[in-house]
Design an enzyme around this catalytic site. Structure first.
Site, PDB file in Angstrom:
ATOM      1  N   SER A 107       0.837  -1.194   0.000  1.00 26.28           N
ATOM      2  CA  SER A 107       0.000   0.000   0.000  1.00 26.28           C
ATOM      3  C   SER A 107       0.876   1.250   0.000  1.00 26.28           C
ATOM      4  O   SER A 107       1.613   1.484  -0.951  1.00 26.28           O
ATOM      5  CB  SER A 107      -0.954  -0.040   1.192  1.00 26.28           C
ATOM      6  OG  SER A 107      -1.964   0.930   1.066  1.00 26.28           O
ATOM      7  N   ASP A 202     -10.271  -4.672  -4.183  1.00 28.11           N
ATOM      8  CA  ASP A 202      -9.639  -3.652  -3.339  1.00 28.11           C
ATOM      9  C   ASP A 202     -10.455  -2.365  -3.416  1.00 28.11           C
ATOM     10  O   ASP A 202     -10.542  -1.738  -4.471  1.00 28.11           O
ATOM     11  CB  ASP A 202      -8.208  -3.403  -3.821  1.00 28.11           C
ATOM     12  CG  ASP A 202      -7.396  -2.570  -2.849  1.00 28.11           C
ATOM     13  OD1 ASP A 202      -7.989  -1.788  -2.092  1.00 28.11           O
ATOM     14  OD2 ASP A 202      -6.154  -2.706  -2.864  1.00 28.11           O
ATOM     15  N   HIS A 232      -8.048  -5.263  -0.023  1.00 25.67           N
ATOM     16  CA  HIS A 232      -6.841  -4.452   0.094  1.00 25.67           C
ATOM     17  C   HIS A 232      -5.779  -5.114   0.957  1.00 25.67           C
ATOM     18  O   HIS A 232      -4.583  -4.981   0.681  1.00 25.67           O
ATOM     19  CB  HIS A 232      -7.185  -3.072   0.664  1.00 25.67           C
ATOM     20  CG  HIS A 232      -6.022  -2.135   0.720  1.00 25.67           C
ATOM     21  ND1 HIS A 232      -5.352  -1.718  -0.412  1.00 25.67           N
ATOM     22  CD2 HIS A 232      -5.382  -1.551   1.775  1.00 25.67           C
ATOM     23  CE1 HIS A 232      -4.361  -0.902  -0.076  1.00 25.67           C
ATOM     24  NE2 HIS A 232      -4.355  -0.794   1.242  1.00 25.67           N
TER      25      HIS A 232
END
Length: 253
Positions: A107, A202, A232
């Protein structure tokens, strides 16, 4: 590194800005695998722990740490900035590693990994991105603000980001500073292999953002895996196995 670090004991490095950066190290052979975690996450999460366990079993060299104002590191959230986290990464890499690097960015860690590729191109051997979010502050977060949050940012200079253990204050100063560290606005040269893992479900970082990074980075050896049903976090047993196998192939190559 100290003998205690071989057992993955938590240690601290004093960064160039005075931050006490918490880190853990599994000593091993080959390139150093460096974990770059996500926004408001820490180095004890399931993905980082799965890699630490694999490193201990397989004999990799593996390093993980917490950014300023994250996990066990020092710093206050109100003062934290993208540039500070970038400097944390550089301090850790420059002070604690000597071997070529296999970097794993999750991320926001994908932004940090991209900055590291840009800033230390001679050190990075290969990169793994998990739901990468380069430039997320201006490319993803700001455009998704509700009218109420946008108004709060305009009037008071901050809004509260929900969805975490507590509402996270986000300031206009944070977003202004983040613009100094964009990576998708200019070429990102890299010659090593790149693997991108992204869930099709996601809802935080759309998989199209991962495709954008895949297209943007100059490396010819870029593999992107889109995981049907993946969210995610990508922290299911199958997700963790996939991650470990991906990193294992690069750490032992």
């Amino acid at each position: 590194m100290t003998d205690s670090a071989n057992q993955d004991t938590q240690l601290f490095l004093t960064g160039s800005d005075g931050t006490e950066i918490a880190f853990r190290h599994v000593a091993g052979d080959g390139p150093t695998v460096v974990w770059l975690g996500g926004f408001k996450s820490d180095m004890t999460g399931s993905k980082a722990q799965a890699l630490a366990d694999a490193a201990r079993t397989d004999g990799w060299d593996f390093l993980r740490f917490d950014y300023a104002a994250h996990g066990a590191s020092s710093g206050t959230w109100e003062d934290a900035r993208v540039g500070q986290w970038r400097q944390n990464v550089l301090d850790v890499v420059d002070s604690l590693t000597t071997e070529p690097l296999v970097i794993v960015g999750s991320s926001m860690g994908g932004w940090m990994a991209s900055l590291l590729i840009r800033d230390r191109p001679d050190r990075v051997k290969a990169a793994v991105f998990i739901a990468p979010a380069p430039d997320f502050a201006t490319e993803l977060m700001l455009p998704s603000l509700s009218p109420e949050d946008r108004r709060a940012l305009e009037v008071s200079g901050f809004f509260h980001l929900r969805g975490y253990d507590y509402d996270v204050p986000m300031s206009q100063a944070f977003f202004d500073e983040a613009r100094d560290h964009l990576v998708l606005d200019k070429p990102l040269p890299f010659d090593g292999p790149v693997h991108i893992l992204h869930g099709l479900n996601d809802e935080v970082v759309p998989w199209q953002h991962g495709v954008r990074l895949a297209q943007h980075i100059s490396a010819k050896d870029v593999t992107m895996t889109l995981i049907k049903g993946g969210d995610h976090r990508l922290s299911s047993t199958a997700d963790l196995t996939r991650l470990v196998e991906t990193v294992r192939g690069l750490a032992k190559s």
